[in-house]
Design a protein around this motif. Structure first.
Motif, short mmCIF file in Angstrom:
data_model
loop_
_atom_site.label_atom_id
_atom_site.label_comp_id
_atom_site.label_asym_id
_atom_site.label_seq_id
_atom_site.Cartn_x
_atom_site.Cartn_y
_atom_site.Cartn_z
N ARG A 528 17.53 4.21 -4.08
CA ARG A 528 16.94 3.10 -4.83
C ARG A 528 16.00 2.32 -3.91
N VAL A 529 14.79 2.01 -4.45
CA VAL A 529 13.81 1.21 -3.71
C VAL A 529 14.14 -0.27 -3.90
N ASN A 530 14.35 -0.98 -2.81
CA ASN A 530 14.63 -2.41 -2.87
C ASN A 530 13.36 -3.24 -2.86
N ARG A 531 12.45 -2.97 -1.93
CA ARG A 531 11.24 -3.78 -1.82
C ARG A 531 10.27 -3.10 -0.88
N GLU A 624 -12.06 -5.81 4.97
CA GLU A 624 -12.93 -6.65 4.16
C GLU A 624 -12.10 -7.78 3.57
N ARG A 625 -12.77 -8.83 3.18
CA ARG A 625 -12.09 -9.96 2.55
C ARG A 625 -11.67 -9.57 1.12
N GLY A 626 -10.43 -9.84 0.74
CA GLY A 626 -9.98 -9.56 -0.62
C GLY A 626 -8.58 -8.98 -0.64
N ARG A 627 -8.19 -8.45 -1.80
CA ARG A 627 -6.83 -7.94 -2.03
C ARG A 627 -6.80 -6.43 -1.83
N TYR A 628 -5.77 -5.96 -1.12
CA TYR A 628 -5.56 -4.54 -0.86
C TYR A 628 -4.29 -4.09 -1.60
N HIS A 629 -4.33 -2.87 -2.09
CA HIS A 629 -3.18 -2.27 -2.77
C HIS A 629 -2.73 -1.04 -1.99
N VAL A 630 -1.43 -0.89 -1.86
CA VAL A 630 -0.85 0.27 -1.18
C VAL A 630 0.15 0.92 -2.13
N ASN A 631 -0.08 2.19 -2.49
CA ASN A 631 0.80 2.95 -3.36
C ASN A 631 1.53 4.00 -2.53
N LEU A 632 2.84 4.13 -2.76
CA LEU A 632 3.69 5.08 -2.04
C LEU A 632 4.14 6.17 -3.01
N TYR A 633 4.00 7.45 -2.60
CA TYR A 633 4.32 8.58 -3.45
C TYR A 633 5.33 9.48 -2.74
N VAL A 634 6.26 10.00 -3.52
CA VAL A 634 7.21 11.00 -3.06
C VAL A 634 7.20 12.13 -4.08
N ARG A 635 6.97 13.33 -3.62
CA ARG A 635 6.89 14.50 -4.50
C ARG A 635 5.81 14.33 -5.56
N GLY A 636 4.72 13.66 -5.18
CA GLY A 636 3.59 13.51 -6.09
C GLY A 636 3.73 12.39 -7.09
N ALA A 637 4.85 11.67 -7.13
CA ALA A 637 5.06 10.58 -8.08
C ALA A 637 5.14 9.26 -7.33
N LYS A 638 4.56 8.21 -7.92
CA LYS A 638 4.57 6.90 -7.28
C LYS A 638 5.97 6.29 -7.37
N VAL A 639 6.50 5.89 -6.22
CA VAL A 639 7.84 5.30 -6.18
C VAL A 639 7.80 3.80 -5.90
N ALA A 640 6.70 3.30 -5.33
CA ALA A 640 6.62 1.86 -5.03
C ALA A 640 5.16 1.53 -4.74
N SER A 641 4.86 0.24 -4.79
CA SER A 641 3.51 -0.24 -4.47
C SER A 641 3.62 -1.69 -4.02
N GLY A 642 2.58 -2.15 -3.35
CA GLY A 642 2.55 -3.53 -2.88
C GLY A 642 1.12 -3.96 -2.64
N THR A 643 0.93 -5.27 -2.52
CA THR A 643 -0.42 -5.81 -2.30
C THR A 643 -0.36 -6.87 -1.20
N PHE A 644 -1.49 -7.05 -0.52
CA PHE A 644 -1.63 -8.13 0.44
C PHE A 644 -3.09 -8.58 0.46
N GLU A 645 -3.33 -9.76 1.02
CA GLU A 645 -4.66 -10.37 1.04
C GLU A 645 -5.18 -10.38 2.48
N MET A 646 -6.48 -10.18 2.65
CA MET A 646 -7.17 -10.39 3.92
C MET A 646 -8.16 -11.54 3.73
N TYR A 647 -8.07 -12.56 4.61
CA TYR A 647 -8.96 -13.71 4.46
C TYR A 647 -9.77 -13.92 5.72
#
Length: 647
Positions: A528-531, A624-647
């Motif tokens: 199970r993915v917690n965070r 670059e300035r703005g919001r970045y998205h990071v998607n994590l995949y296992v066996r070709g399916a997305k299991v989690a994602s997250g975002t962060f800001e660069m200022y």
């Protein structure tokens, strides 16, 4: 006349209503109304009383706040008055000293202008007003010497040396520089030079280890070497060797001192100097001083320099690139051409082992930089044009075969085939156009990267690196894309013309079994993915428990941004290892980086943390300035994602 008997009170009455009950009801209504009015009057009185109490409380608070503010202002005013009085008392008490300092500064300006007689007069006034004015005595001695009054200069110089024992002077090496500058080279001042030597030995232990003190001490050591006072120079070097053994100031002073000692035939003292130096320094520039010193005293300089080079790793090349021109600049000044040539030759051997990796790094940086840009292709436009072209072509084909387009057996093929073909053509054309632009930008960036790389290689006498070529890869893709499109169109027309085509294989839902969605993604049962969290780091990430997690980071100073995936699962009885694919999406919506991290789980574990990141060693990086998205995949399916800001 008939009387009516009241059911309530038993009274007999004539009319519609019992007069007794009516009077009773009126009395009760009046009593209730009176009670209600009384209650309302009491509530109004209570509200008025509460409002008055609240107003009184606010008034008391305002009075208290004003009183407190007045008291604070009075205290602050009293403190200011005390400070002003103290400053006034100090200024009054030290007015004579301040006036003396101003006169000595003016006397120095006159001395530097060549007005020696006037400078002497003003300097005498300054030292009469403050007998401890160090600068005043120096100007008086120098001015007396300039106008030929050697006896006066001797007197003022003797006082100047005595002032070195004062607490405000003994801790400053630049005071000793002033004195040695004054008395050096004067044959008649031998007694002053001896007195200076004694004062130096008495007070050198009081020097403080600051940057300015190191610089002044190095200058003093070189002045002592020039005036052939090697004993005092050795004492100053001893202090430098304890305070800053690996600094360029210490090594430069040691080199000049060793040369002088060897000229005087004092080889033992020269070797004593070399023994006080560190075995290996932390930079090529300082190590070059060590190489020259070791060569002069007869030690194995090459062995010591090889030990320094062996300690360097690939990431130390930036420091070498900066120091190589500085080492070459020492030729004829402090290090001989022969030694510099030998040093560069040995460094070149290190670059030979790094050259393939440097070339690969220059290429990879160019590719990453080119891929990180946003590219707007014409794939969508080509796809729309292809849709209409394929639709009319397919209709013409069907009519030429005598097949009705609205036939149930043909309609799905030409409708969905036209749409799928347009998407295929548009995506392939867009992909080819994007790859072509990336290839061209990569070539342009490689020219810049390789120019910088070749400049560094040339500085150590190595042959230049040749940039890689990327355009032939694009030339290979074009016929492959065209072949795919032609094959699709031929197969599509074949299906519509009624030829037998092997159907696509279908996956039965039962083949997945009864496993849950999470279990089908992770090889670990019931994981199970917690965070997902983000943290900044250098090239090496901090261990768990020492990481600073955040949702936004400064782009000018950030080196690497890392994601961290937190998994929990029932305790396992065997080892697992599986890949986690990562997709980084920039503020423009483009995927600029993909990577694979291998997660490992050992038997007995019930949780795991996996992390990886993207960035560079030397900021500012390509964030670059703005919001970045990071998607994590296992066996070709997305299991989690997250975002962060660069200022």
């Amino acid at each position: 006349m008939t009387l009516t008997k009241c059911w309530t009170c038993g009274n007999s009455y004539d009319g519609w209503e019992c007069p007794l009950c009516s009077a009773k009801h009126r009395a009760e209504d009046a009593a209730r109304q009176s009670a209600r009015q009384h209650k309302e009057a009491l509530e109004a009185a209570e509200r008025a009383s509460a409002q008055q109490a609240e107003s009184a409380e606010r008034l008391r608070e305002e009075i208290a706040n004003e009183t407190e503010a007045i008291q604070e202002a009075a205290i602050e005013a009293e403190i200011r008055a005390q400070e002003a009085a103290e400053e006034h008392r100090w200024t009054t008490a030290n007015a004579w000293r301040l006036q003396s300092e101003e006169k000595s500064k003016r006397a120095r300006a006159l001395y530097e202008s060549g007005m020696y007689q006037e400078a002497l007069q003003l300097a005498v006034q300054a030292i009469e007003q403050d007998p401890g004015n160090f600068e005043g005595f120096w100007i008086a001695a120098a001015s007396s010497m300039a106008i030929g009054q050697k006896a006066a200069a001797m007197s003022y110089g003797g006082k100047l040396i005595q002032l070195l024992d004062l607490p405000e002077n003994r801790s400053l090496p630049n005071r000793f520089v002033w004195v040695i500058t004054l008395v050096s080279g004067q044959k008649d001042f031998s007694s002053l030079q001896n007195a200076f030597s004694l004062a130096l030995k008495r007070n050198i232990e009081f020097w403080k280890g600051s940057e300015s003190a190191f610089s002044d001490a190095g200058a003093l050591a070189q002045l002592l070497v020039k005036t052939n006072r090697t004993a005092e120079a050795c004492a100053v070097f001893g202090w430098l060797a304890l305070a800053a053994p690996s600094s360029q100031i210490t090594l430069s002073a040691a080199l000049h001192l060793v040369k002088r000692l060897l000229q005087d035939g004092e080889g033992d003292k020269a070797r004593w100097i070399s023994d006080r130096l560190p075995a290996v320094c932390d930079s090529l520039l300082n190590q070059s001083y060590m190489f020259e010193i070791y060569s002069l005293v007869g030690n194995d300089a090459k062995k010591q320099f090889k030990a320094f080079l062996e300690k360097l790793d690939f990431h130390s090349r930036d420091s070498l690139d900066r120091d190589i021109p500085r080492v070459k600049g020492l030729v004829g000044k402090e290090i001989t051409l022969e030694k510099v040539t030998e040093i560069i030759r040995m460094v070149a051997g290190k670059y030979v082992t790094w050259k393939p990796r440097l070339e690969h790094q220059a290429f990879e940086q160019a590719v990453r930089s080119a891929k990180s840009e946003g590219y707007n292709t014409h794939g969508g436009t080509v796809g729309v044009i292809s849709f209409f072209a394929l639709m009319f072509t397919s209709l013409f084909f069907l009519f030429s075969r005598g097949i009705r387009p609205d036939s149930n057996s043909v309609t799905p093929y030409w409708v969905f085939g036209t749409l799928a073909g347009a998407i295929l053509v548009g995506s392939l054309v867009g992909s080819f156009e994007k790859r072509t632009r990336i290839s061209r930008n990569t070539t342009a960036r490689m020219a810049s990267n390789y120019a910088s790389l070749n400049a560094n290689l040339e500085s150590v006498g190595l042959s230049e690196a040749k940039p890689r070529h990327t355009l032939p890869i694009i030339a290979i893709l074009l016929p492959i894309y065209v072949a795919v499109i032609i094959f699709y169109i031929v197969e599509w027309f074949a299906i519509m013309s009624g030829q037998q085509v092997k159907p696509l294989a279908r996956v039965s839902p039962s083949s997945f079994g009864s496993r849950s969605a999470e279990a089908s993604l992770f090889p670990i049962p019931h994981a199970r993915v917690n965070r997902v969290r983000f943290f900044g780091s250098g090239y090496d990430a901090a261990p768990i428990g020492h990481r600073f997690y955040a949702a936004s980071f400064p782009r000018q100073t950030s080196k690497y941004i890392n994601w961290e995936l937190d998994l929990t699962f029932p305790r396992v009885n065997r080892n697992y290892k599986f890949p986690i694919q990562t997709e980084w999406i920039g503020p423009r919506g483009n995927v600029f980086w993909r990577q694979t991290a291998w997660a490992s789980v050992s038997a007995g574990w019930a949780s795991m943390w996996e992390s990886s990141g993207w960035g560079c060693r030397n900021p500012p990086c390509a964030f670059e300035r703005g919001r970045y998205h990071v998607n994590l995949y296992v066996r070709g399916a997305k299991v989690a994602s997250g975002t962060f800001e660069m200022y």
